[in-house]
Motif scaffolding. Sequence first.
Motif, PDB file in Angstrom:
ATOM      1  N   THR A 189      21.907   3.108  21.262  1.00 54.16           N
ATOM      2  CA  THR A 189      23.073   2.238  21.397  1.00 54.16           C
ATOM      3  C   THR A 189      23.481   1.585  20.083  1.00 54.16           C
ATOM      4  N   GLU A 190      22.593   1.604  19.087  1.00 57.81           N
ATOM      5  CA  GLU A 190      22.910   0.956  17.815  1.00 57.81           C
ATOM      6  C   GLU A 190      21.964   1.456  16.730  1.00 57.81           C
ATOM      7  N   GLY A 191      22.241   1.076  15.493  1.00 57.95           N
ATOM      8  CA  GLY A 191      21.354   1.365  14.372  1.00 57.95           C
ATOM      9  C   GLY A 191      21.040   2.832  14.180  1.00 57.95           C
ATOM     10  N   GLU A 192      19.761   3.120  13.884  1.00 54.15           N
ATOM     11  CA  GLU A 192      19.330   4.487  13.598  1.00 54.15           C
ATOM     12  C   GLU A 192      19.525   5.408  14.802  1.00 54.15           C
ATOM     13  N   GLY A 193      19.283   4.879  16.007  1.00 58.07           N
ATOM     14  CA  GLY A 193      19.443   5.697  17.204  1.00 58.07           C
ATOM     15  C   GLY A 193      20.876   6.151  17.398  1.00 58.07           C
ATOM     16  N   LEU A 194      21.822   5.266  17.153  1.00 52.09           N
ATOM     17  CA  LEU A 194      23.235   5.613  17.288  1.00 52.09           C
ATOM     18  C   LEU A 194      23.650   6.604  16.209  1.00 52.09           C
ATOM     19  N   SER A 195      23.151   6.403  14.996  1.00 54.29           N
ATOM     20  CA  SER A 195      23.456   7.341  13.905  1.00 54.29           C
ATOM     21  C   SER A 195      22.876   8.719  14.198  1.00 54.29           C
ATOM     22  N   TRP A 196      21.691   8.751  14.778  1.00 59.15           N
ATOM     23  CA  TRP A 196      21.072  10.033  15.154  1.00 59.15           C
ATOM     24  C   TRP A 196      21.932  10.760  16.173  1.00 59.15           C
ATOM     25  N   LEU A 197      22.434  10.026  17.167  1.00 60.38           N
ATOM     26  CA  LEU A 197      23.268  10.610  18.210  1.00 60.38           C
ATOM     27  C   LEU A 197      24.569  11.162  17.629  1.00 60.38           C
ATOM     28  N   ALA A 198      25.086  10.494  16.636  1.00 61.22           N
ATOM     29  CA  ALA A 198      26.362  10.901  16.036  1.00 61.22           C
ATOM     30  C   ALA A 198      26.232  12.127  15.147  1.00 61.22           C
ATOM     31  N   ASN A 199      25.019  12.488  14.778  1.00 60.88           N
ATOM     32  CA  ASN A 199      24.781  13.632  13.895  1.00 60.88           C
ATOM     33  C   ASN A 199      24.677  14.909  14.734  1.00 60.88           C
ATOM     34  N   SER A 200      25.713  15.739  14.716  1.00 59.18           N
ATOM     35  CA  SER A 200      25.724  16.965  15.517  1.00 59.18           C
ATOM     36  C   SER A 200      24.630  17.935  15.092  1.00 59.18           C
ATOM     37  N   GLY A 201      24.096  17.762  13.887  1.00 56.83           N
ATOM     38  CA  GLY A 201      23.008  18.606  13.418  1.00 56.83           C
ATOM     39  C   GLY A 201      21.729  18.429  14.226  1.00 56.83           C
ATOM     40  N   ASN A 202      21.649  17.356  15.012  1.00 57.83           N
ATOM     41  CA  ASN A 202      20.469  17.118  15.849  1.00 57.83           C
ATOM     42  C   ASN A 202      20.545  17.844  17.187  1.00 57.83           C
ATOM     43  N   GLN A 203      21.655  18.530  17.436  1.00 54.78           N
ATOM     44  CA  GLN A 203      21.833  19.222  18.709  1.00 54.78           C
ATOM     45  C   GLN A 203      21.122  20.577  18.677  1.00 54.78           C
ATOM     46  N   GLY A 204      19.808  20.524  18.841  1.00 50.87           N
ATOM     47  CA  GLY A 204      18.984  21.725  18.839  1.00 50.87           C
ATOM     48  C   GLY A 204      17.879  21.594  19.866  1.00 50.87           C
ATOM     49  N   PHE A 205      17.183  22.704  20.131  1.00 51.54           N
ATOM     50  CA  PHE A 205      16.190  22.696  21.204  1.00 51.54           C
ATOM     51  C   PHE A 205      14.989  21.796  20.915  1.00 51.54           C
ATOM     52  N   MET A 206      14.741  21.483  19.629  1.00 53.76           N
ATOM     53  CA  MET A 206      13.634  20.583  19.336  1.00 53.76           C
ATOM     54  C   MET A 206      13.968  19.138  19.726  1.00 53.76           C
ATOM     55  N   ASN A 207      15.238  18.863  19.961  1.00 54.74           N
ATOM     56  CA  ASN A 207      15.660  17.520  20.368  1.00 54.74           C
ATOM     57  C   ASN A 207      16.197  17.497  21.801  1.00 54.74           C
ATOM     58  N   SER A 208      15.866  18.493  22.562  1.00 59.33           N
ATOM     59  CA  SER A 208      16.365  18.592  23.926  1.00 59.33           C
ATOM     60  C   SER A 208      15.246  19.102  24.839  1.00 59.33           C
ATOM     61  N   PRO A 209      15.078  18.485  26.009  1.00 61.50           N
ATOM     62  CA  PRO A 209      15.740  17.266  26.484  1.00 61.50           C
ATOM     63  C   PRO A 209      15.107  16.012  25.890  1.00 61.50           C
ATOM     64  N   ARG A 210      15.786  14.882  26.022  1.00 66.28           N
ATOM     65  CA  ARG A 210      15.276  13.588  25.567  1.00 66.28           C
ATOM     66  C   ARG A 210      15.671  12.495  26.545  1.00 66.28           C
ATOM     67  N   LEU A 211      14.812  11.500  26.685  1.00 63.50           N
ATOM     68  CA  LEU A 211      15.119  10.330  27.504  1.00 63.50           C
ATOM     69  C   LEU A 211      15.732   9.269  26.598  1.00 63.50           C
ATOM     70  N   VAL A 212      17.013   8.966  26.814  1.00 63.25           N
ATOM     71  CA  VAL A 212      17.722   8.051  25.921  1.00 63.25           C
ATOM     72  C   VAL A 212      18.560   7.052  26.714  1.00 63.25           C
ATOM     73  N   THR A 213      18.966   5.999  26.007  1.00 58.65           N
ATOM     74  CA  THR A 213      19.956   5.065  26.517  1.00 58.65           C
ATOM     75  C   THR A 213      21.146   5.056  25.569  1.00 58.65           C
ATOM     76  N   VAL A 214      22.338   5.213  26.120  1.00 50.03           N
ATOM     77  CA  VAL A 214      23.571   5.132  25.337  1.00 50.03           C
ATOM     78  C   VAL A 214      24.453   4.049  25.954  1.00 50.03           C
TER      79      VAL A 214
END
Length: 319
Positions: A189-214
Amino acid sequence: MKKIYLLLGLALSGSLLTSCLDNVDEPDVQDFIITSPTSIGKTNTTIYELKQKFSNEIGTNNTFKKVEENIIVEGVVVGNDDGGNLYQTLIIRSIDGETAGDEKDQCIEIGIRNTWISPYFQRGQRIKINLNGLWIGNYSKTPKIGTPYYTSAGNKRLGPMLLQNCATDIELVGKPDANAPELMPIDCTEGEGLSWLANSGNQGFMNSPRLVTVKGTIDEVQGNAAKRAAMGELSGEKEPLPKIFSPKELYDAGYAVDRTLSIAGKSQLKVTLRTSTQNDISYLPIPADERSYTGILTYYSGWQLQLRHKNDIVPAIEE
């Protein structure tokens, strides 16, 4: 005298009934256990290592491979079907890194063919699973453990394992722990976590699935859109107003409805909020204000979030 005999008869029958009830066998707890009653072996692989080992199968959509060796992984159940939105699905998580959210904080999906699996696999329950004889791969770009099946169109896909596989391949470790660290979602929802979510480069199988709050607002109930009915992809019927998360008029081939969540704090960042039909979440009215949404994050054409339960919406929606 007759009254005395009657009272004696009633007392005797009551005594016999109590005696019969006392002699009823206690139910065997084993009858309610669907997992292995004995150890399936020692954990020898992390979820992170598992994804690396089968990266070719997991990294390619609708590709999978049969495991023919004793690979035993362990994790805590962080998602199940108790809210009806995750069908025949468990999500297990293992935090092997130094902090939650790093590359070794990993989840994987386990498919189990049964109408209701949450009573056997509660959230917070640690489990071990031996993949020998099961299949691992990718279904709709999500890393998954299960068994193949054929669709009505004749396509082979990776589906859930049979329920009887649990008796030989899955072991419960301890009891469910409501305070297990794995149940704490990654804060996006903020800070590093929000920046991570905004980075489309993180959309890969090593980051899926994940338990998150947005956090964000749902586009379909903003401005004029709130009063404009959408058209169903299959039925061609307009959705009812006021809008709910997943009306059956709009369901797609996966029996679900996609809504668009605009993420707070990041202009133009969108997450697809996917909700199955006919569960407690699907009938909730869509809130127009900003809320926090916790669920299982995957990616398809972009980030996709599935809530586990209606309690994953904060503040709660008044029904």
